[in-house]
Design an enzyme around this catalytic site. Structure first.
Site, PDB file in Angstrom:
ATOM      1  N   GLN A   1       2.147  -5.981  -3.286  1.00 58.99           N
ATOM      2  CA  GLN A   1       2.589  -6.088  -1.885  1.00 58.99           C
ATOM      3  C   GLN A   1       3.896  -5.306  -1.690  1.00 58.99           C
ATOM      4  O   GLN A   1       4.144  -4.371  -2.435  1.00 58.99           O
ATOM      5  CB  GLN A   1       2.739  -7.566  -1.462  1.00 58.99           C
ATOM      6  CG  GLN A   1       1.414  -8.308  -1.298  1.00 58.99           C
ATOM      7  CD  GLN A   1       0.797  -8.797  -2.575  1.00 58.99           C
ATOM      8  OE1 GLN A   1       1.454  -9.411  -3.392  1.00 58.99           O
ATOM      9  NE2 GLN A   1      -0.485  -8.529  -2.780  1.00 58.99           N
TER      10      GLN A   1
ATOM     11  N   THR B   1      -5.745 -11.505   3.914  1.00 60.48           N
ATOM     12  CA  THR B   1      -6.911 -10.867   3.300  1.00 60.48           C
ATOM     13  C   THR B   1      -8.070 -11.865   3.182  1.00 60.48           C
ATOM     14  O   THR B   1      -9.164 -11.477   2.794  1.00 60.48           O
ATOM     15  CB  THR B   1      -6.559 -10.353   1.888  1.00 60.48           C
ATOM     16  OG1 THR B   1      -6.101 -11.462   1.108  1.00 60.48           O
ATOM     17  CG2 THR B   1      -5.478  -9.288   1.951  1.00 60.48           C
TER      18      THR B   1
ATOM     19  N   SER C   1       5.640  12.358  -4.189  1.00 58.70           N
ATOM     20  CA  SER C   1       4.204  12.478  -4.466  1.00 58.70           C
ATOM     21  C   SER C   1       3.527  13.273  -3.358  1.00 58.70           C
ATOM     22  O   SER C   1       3.763  13.029  -2.175  1.00 58.70           O
ATOM     23  CB  SER C   1       3.606  11.078  -4.575  1.00 58.70           C
ATOM     24  OG  SER C   1       2.208  11.154  -4.629  1.00 58.70           O
TER      25      SER C   1
ATOM     26  N   LYS D   1       1.932   2.194  -5.101  1.00 61.33           N
ATOM     27  CA  LYS D   1       2.465   1.643  -6.362  1.00 61.33           C
ATOM     28  C   LYS D   1       1.544   1.984  -7.533  1.00 61.33           C
ATOM     29  O   LYS D   1       2.003   2.357  -8.617  1.00 61.33           O
ATOM     30  CB  LYS D   1       2.622   0.109  -6.246  1.00 61.33           C
ATOM     31  CG  LYS D   1       3.629  -0.327  -5.201  1.00 61.33           C
ATOM     32  CD  LYS D   1       3.667  -1.829  -5.038  1.00 61.33           C
ATOM     33  CE  LYS D   1       2.432  -2.417  -4.406  1.00 61.33           C
ATOM     34  NZ  LYS D   1       2.205  -2.062  -2.992  1.00 61.33           N
ATOM     35  N   GLY D   2       0.220   1.848  -7.294  1.00 57.89           N
ATOM     36  CA  GLY D   2      -0.757   2.080  -8.361  1.00 57.89           C
ATOM     37  C   GLY D   2      -0.594   3.457  -8.982  1.00 57.89           C
ATOM     38  O   GLY D   2      -0.584   3.607 -10.203  1.00 57.89           O
TER      39      GLY D   2
ATOM     40  N   ASP E   1       0.811  -1.223   0.000  1.00 57.90           N
ATOM     41  CA  ASP E   1       0.000   0.000   0.000  1.00 57.90           C
ATOM     42  C   ASP E   1       0.846   1.276   0.000  1.00 57.90           C
ATOM     43  O   ASP E   1       0.435   2.313   0.531  1.00 57.90           O
ATOM     44  CB  ASP E   1      -0.958   0.026   1.212  1.00 57.90           C
ATOM     45  CG  ASP E   1      -1.900  -1.157   1.203  1.00 57.90           C
ATOM     46  OD1 ASP E   1      -2.283  -1.586   0.103  1.00 57.90           O
ATOM     47  OD2 ASP E   1      -2.244  -1.644   2.298  1.00 57.90           O
TER      48      ASP E   1
ATOM     49  N   ASN F   1      -5.298 -10.194  -3.473  1.00 58.23           N
ATOM     50  CA  ASN F   1      -4.988  -9.588  -2.166  1.00 58.23           C
ATOM     51  C   ASN F   1      -4.506  -8.143  -2.379  1.00 58.23           C
ATOM     52  O   ASN F   1      -4.644  -7.296  -1.505  1.00 58.23           O
ATOM     53  CB  ASN F   1      -3.917 -10.402  -1.417  1.00 58.23           C
ATOM     54  CG  ASN F   1      -2.696 -10.753  -2.263  1.00 58.23           C
ATOM     55  OD1 ASN F   1      -2.700 -10.600  -3.480  1.00 58.23           O
ATOM     56  ND2 ASN F   1      -1.650 -11.213  -1.611  1.00 58.23           N
ATOM     57  N   ALA F   2      -3.944  -7.866  -3.545  1.00 56.66           N
ATOM     58  CA  ALA F   2      -3.462  -6.514  -3.854  1.00 56.66           C
ATOM     59  C   ALA F   2      -4.635  -5.575  -4.090  1.00 56.66           C
ATOM     60  O   ALA F   2      -5.687  -5.988  -4.582  1.00 56.66           O
ATOM     61  CB  ALA F   2      -2.598  -6.557  -5.114  1.00 56.66           C
ATOM     62  N   GLY F   3      -4.442  -4.309  -3.745  1.00 52.28           N
ATOM     63  CA  GLY F   3      -5.439  -3.282  -4.056  1.00 52.28           C
ATOM     64  C   GLY F   3      -4.672  -2.033  -4.454  1.00 52.28           C
ATOM     65  O   GLY F   3      -4.003  -1.422  -3.618  1.00 52.28           O
ATOM     66  N   HIS F   4      -4.685  -1.709  -5.733  1.00 52.02           N
ATOM     67  CA  HIS F   4      -3.922  -0.561  -6.231  1.00 52.02           C
ATOM     68  C   HIS F   4      -4.908   0.531  -6.629  1.00 52.02           C
ATOM     69  O   HIS F   4      -5.722   0.344  -7.528  1.00 52.02           O
ATOM     70  CB  HIS F   4      -3.040  -0.977  -7.416  1.00 52.02           C
ATOM     71  CG  HIS F   4      -2.021  -2.028  -7.039  1.00 52.02           C
ATOM     72  ND1 HIS F   4      -1.193  -2.624  -7.943  1.00 52.02           N
ATOM     73  CD2 HIS F   4      -1.700  -2.558  -5.833  1.00 52.02           C
ATOM     74  CE1 HIS F   4      -0.407  -3.493  -7.306  1.00 52.02           C
ATOM     75  NE2 HIS F   4      -0.706  -3.472  -6.026  1.00 52.02           N
TER      76      HIS F   4
HETATM   77  P1  GDP Z   1      -0.662   0.363  -3.598  1.00 51.32           P
HETATM   78  O1  GDP Z   1      -1.279  -0.901  -3.109  1.00 51.32           O
HETATM   79  O2  GDP Z   1       0.800   0.431  -3.336  1.00 51.32           O
HETATM   80  O3  GDP Z   1      -0.993   0.672  -5.029  1.00 51.32           O
HETATM   81  O4  GDP Z   1      -1.314   1.530  -2.713  1.00 51.32           O
HETATM   82  P2  GDP Z   1      -2.869   1.695  -2.335  1.00 51.32           P
HETATM   83  O5  GDP Z   1      -3.615   2.145  -3.519  1.00 51.32           O
HETATM   84  O6  GDP Z   1      -3.367   0.475  -1.622  1.00 51.32           O
HETATM   85  O7  GDP Z   1      -2.777   2.812  -1.211  1.00 51.32           O
HETATM   86  C1  GDP Z   1      -2.250   4.075  -1.463  1.00 51.32           C
HETATM   87  C2  GDP Z   1      -3.332   5.126  -1.201  1.00 51.32           C
HETATM   88  O8  GDP Z   1      -2.728   6.394  -1.100  1.00 51.32           O
HETATM   89  C3  GDP Z   1      -4.357   5.246  -2.310  1.00 51.32           C
HETATM   90  O9  GDP Z   1      -5.598   5.575  -1.761  1.00 51.32           O
HETATM   91  C4  GDP Z   1      -3.820   6.405  -3.166  1.00 51.32           C
HETATM   92  O10 GDP Z   1      -4.835   7.109  -3.872  1.00 51.32           O
HETATM   93  C5  GDP Z   1      -3.235   7.276  -2.092  1.00 51.32           C
HETATM   94  N1  GDP Z   1      -2.076   8.095  -2.506  1.00 51.32           N
HETATM   95  C6  GDP Z   1      -1.087   7.784  -3.391  1.00 51.32           C
HETATM   96  N2  GDP Z   1      -0.163   8.785  -3.419  1.00 51.32           N
HETATM   97  C7  GDP Z   1      -0.577   9.708  -2.534  1.00 51.32           C
HETATM   98  C8  GDP Z   1      -0.017  10.956  -2.078  1.00 51.32           C
HETATM   99  O11 GDP Z   1       1.064  11.386  -2.483  1.00 51.32           O
HETATM  100  N3  GDP Z   1      -0.731  11.640  -1.143  1.00 51.32           N
HETATM  101  C9  GDP Z   1      -1.911  11.183  -0.645  1.00 51.32           C
HETATM  102  N4  GDP Z   1      -2.527  11.912   0.270  1.00 51.32           N
HETATM  103  N5  GDP Z   1      -2.448  10.021  -1.037  1.00 51.32           N
HETATM  104  C10 GDP Z   1      -1.785   9.283  -1.957  1.00 51.32           C
HETATM  105  P1  IMO Z   2      -0.806  -4.128  -2.272  1.00 52.57           P
HETATM  106  O1  IMO Z   2      -0.374  -4.707  -3.600  1.00 52.57           O
HETATM  107  C1  IMO Z   2      -0.908  -4.498   2.081  1.00 52.57           C
HETATM  108  C2  IMO Z   2      -0.921  -8.571   3.748  1.00 52.57           C
HETATM  109  C3  IMO Z   2      -2.171  -8.999   4.502  1.00 52.57           C
HETATM  110  C4  IMO Z   2      -1.529  -9.916   5.529  1.00 52.57           C
HETATM  111  C5  IMO Z   2      -0.432 -10.619   4.733  1.00 52.57           C
HETATM  112  C6  IMO Z   2      -0.827 -11.967   4.181  1.00 52.57           C
HETATM  113  O2  IMO Z   2      -2.096  -3.409  -2.321  1.00 52.57           O
HETATM  114  O3  IMO Z   2       0.302  -3.374  -1.638  1.00 52.57           O
HETATM  115  P2  IMO Z   2      -2.411 -12.712   2.157  1.00 52.57           P
HETATM  116  O4  IMO Z   2      -3.872 -12.490   1.920  1.00 52.57           O
HETATM  117  O5  IMO Z   2      -1.519 -12.178   1.099  1.00 52.57           O
HETATM  118  O6  IMO Z   2      -2.092 -14.136   2.493  1.00 52.57           O
HETATM  119  O7  IMO Z   2      -2.083 -11.880   3.515  1.00 52.57           O
HETATM  120  O8  IMO Z   2      -0.132  -9.741   3.659  1.00 52.57           O
HETATM  121  N1  IMO Z   2      -1.150  -8.074   2.362  1.00 52.57           N
HETATM  122  C7  IMO Z   2      -1.101  -6.782   2.009  1.00 52.57           C
HETATM  123  N2  IMO Z   2      -0.931  -5.668   2.756  1.00 52.57           N
HETATM  124  N3  IMO Z   2      -1.008  -4.397   0.746  1.00 52.57           N
HETATM  125  C8  IMO Z   2      -1.146  -5.508  -0.025  1.00 52.57           C
HETATM  126  O9  IMO Z   2      -1.120  -5.461  -1.375  1.00 52.57           O
HETATM  127  C9  IMO Z   2      -1.242  -6.762   0.612  1.00 52.57           C
HETATM  128  N4  IMO Z   2      -1.404  -8.034   0.171  1.00 52.57           N
HETATM  129  C10 IMO Z   2      -1.333  -8.823   1.257  1.00 52.57           C
HETATM  130  O10 IMO Z   2      -2.823  -7.916   5.095  1.00 52.57           O
HETATM  131  O11 IMO Z   2      -0.904  -9.168   6.533  1.00 52.57           O
HETATM  132 MG    MG Z   3      -2.810  -1.557  -1.859  1.00 53.14          MG
END
Ligand code: GDP
Ligand code: IMO
Ligand code: MG
Length: 416
Positions: free
Chosen positions: A220, A126, A405, A17-18, A14, A39-42
């Site tokens: 991740q 997850t 960012s 990356k997205g 989190d 499990n990923a959420g971008h």
């Molecule tokens: P990922 O899994 O690495 O792609 O990250 P996620 O999408 O799960 O979580 C990152 C969150 O931070 C998302 O809600 C993005 O929209 C937000 N985000 C990304 N860059 C920034 C930033 O520079 N500032 C703020 N406030 N939010 C950001």
């Molecule tokens: P992105 O790509 C944050 C964490 C889970 C748990 C551990 C194992 O959005 O960064 P799993 O379901 O993979 O067996 O869970 O890994 N986890 C993440 N935490 N961002 C993710 O993906 C994750 N994918 C798995 O919360 O601690």
């Molecule tokens: Mg994520």
């Protein structure tokens, strides 16, 4: 022959990356996922639209970019099909590896049952079935996407596997799939996914030979890596740079610039050690300012300070050329900003990640805070204290922060 640029998460996922993959996808022809599953959420924000992608590469929002899901991914057909419905005209710009393993509904049931059985030792997964799907792959009883092309044979194999393991599944409360239903389900998946399934290794080699610009998208983060993370509180895949080769059929010489993604602070979802976690009001403020709730599960993320020791470990493991420092704006308004500069383990100061990070206590250094960085698009326009913070982090980890960012928006990005 071209080299592929690589994006990897440097913390516990989190990191943002997205946003960076979407930003870079503007100048790349292909975006390729190499590990993990849904499990990923971008999250990607473009104007007033917000997209949450789980399995489809984050290049999909750029109409010119083509998208590859590599053999290192575990793909849930039912969830993938749901995600596909958000987009038109995917044919010809989405390619799924015939060697990617399928994550099937029973994997999620097994994952949830195992977590329940672990009680207070649960990993906090997850619950999507990631561990059991990779487990079956490694135990050589998994099902690759290529198998979906013959649903009758695949049904036979799954039913006989369930019959063999019935006592185990009964004890876990996992229901055996009924043959007729399973066959119908697999035929449904085949109908939709068949046009996208191909040999993506050959495709990767071909596009590299053609000098296409290729971006590899990690999921991740390094501290969740099966080998280099905080085992057993990790995910079940190789999330680091090396995983990009194995997960797409590339060799190490195919990798070009490695960009590591890191937040200006730290978060973690699920259980496991997190030395710089802040349990007080400042941790709550980070969660609130950063909207730190999981994209996939909605769980509140644990929040704390930038961990320079874990970051040095991640920079080395991944061969990071530059760091993208994300969410700097979330630190706006803090009087002081802390950084974990070393750990104390058994009364001694250490500057590496020990065998069990649970044994480490963070040693902090404080830096003066700043008012506002939100939306700033040029390094020189950042407050002096924010610049000093970034320069101090660069010195601690020995790597340039080439991207900064300052909001979720695509354009609120400083390139140095
Ligand atoms: P990922 O899994 O690495 O792609 O990250 P996620 O999408 O799960 O979580 C990152 C969150 O931070 C998302 O809600 C993005 O929209 C937000 N985000 C990304 N860059 C920034 C930033 O520079 N500032 C703020 N406030 N939010 C950001
Ligand atoms: P992105 O790509 C944050 C964490 C889970 C748990 C551990 C194992 O959005 O960064 P799993 O379901 O993979 O067996 O869970 O890994 N986890 C993440 N935490 N961002 C993710 O993906 C994750 N994918 C798995 O919360 O601690
Ligand atoms: Mg994520």
């Amino acid at each position: 022959m071209s080299k592929a640029d690589l994006i990897v998460g440097l913390q516990w996922g989190d990191e943002g990356k997205g946003k960076i993959v979407d930003h870079m996808a503007q100048t790349h022809d292909y975006v390729c996922r190499f590990a993990g599953g849904h499990n990923a959420g971008h999250t990607i924000v473009i104007g007033d639209k917000k997209y949450a992608l789980h399995l489809i590469p984050s290049g999909v929002l750029n109409p010119k970019a083509k998208n590859v899901v590599g053999n290192g991914v575990v793909l849930s057909p039912v969830d993938f099909i749901k995600e596909m419905q958000q987009f038109d005209n995917l044919e010809g710009r989405l390619f799924l590896s015939d060697k990617a393993h399928m994550l099937l509904p029973y994997h999620a049931l097994i994952d949830q049952a195992k977590e329940r059985m672990k009680g207070d030792k649960a990993i906090g997964t997850t619950g999507k079935g990631i561990g059991p799907a990779y487990g079956d792959k490694v135990a050589r009883v998994g099902h690759r996407l290529g198998e979906l092309l013959d649903p009758a044979k695949m049904t036979e194999k799954i039913v006989s596997f369930f019959e063999m393991n019935k006592p185990l599944f009964d004890a876990m409360g996992v229901d055996a799939p009924i043959e007729a239903d399973l066959l119908a389900e697999l035929e449904g998946y085949k109908k939709i996914l068949e046009p996208f399934i191909c040999d993506t290794t050959q495709l990767m080699w071909k596009i590299m030979d053609e000098e296409k610009k290729i971006l590899l998208e990690g999921a991740q983060g390094t501290m969740l890596d099966i080998d280099h993370g905080t085992y057993p509180y990790v995910t079940s895949s190789s999330t680091v740079s090396a995983g990009a080769c194995a997960g797409l059929g590339l060799n190490p010489k195919d990798i070009g610039k490695v960009t590591g993604i890191a937040k200006a602070y730290c978060t973690r979802v699920g259980n496991g050690p997190f030395p710089s976690e802040d349990f007080g009001a400042e941790g709550d403020k980070l969660r609130e300012n950063g909207h730190e709730f999981g994209t996939t599960t909605g769980r509140p993320r644990r929040c704390g300070w930038f961990d320079a020791v874990a970051m040095r470990h991640a920079v080395r493991v991944n061969g990071v050329d530059q760091v993208a420092l994300m969410k700097l704006d979330v630190l706006d308004g803090f009087e002081e900003v802390k950084v974990c500069v070393a750990y104390e383990v058994d009364g001694k100061e250490v500057n590496y990640v020990p065998y069990d990070l649970e044994d480490a206590t963070a040693i902090y250094k404080s830096f003066p805070g700043w008012d506002k960085t939100e939306g700033v698009r040029a390094f020189d326009e950042l407050p002096e204290t924010a610049k000093s913070y970034i320069e101090a982090l660069e010195a601690m980890i020995g790597t340039k922060m080439g991207i900064i960012s300052t909001s979720p928006e695509r354009e609120d990005t400083i390139i140095r």
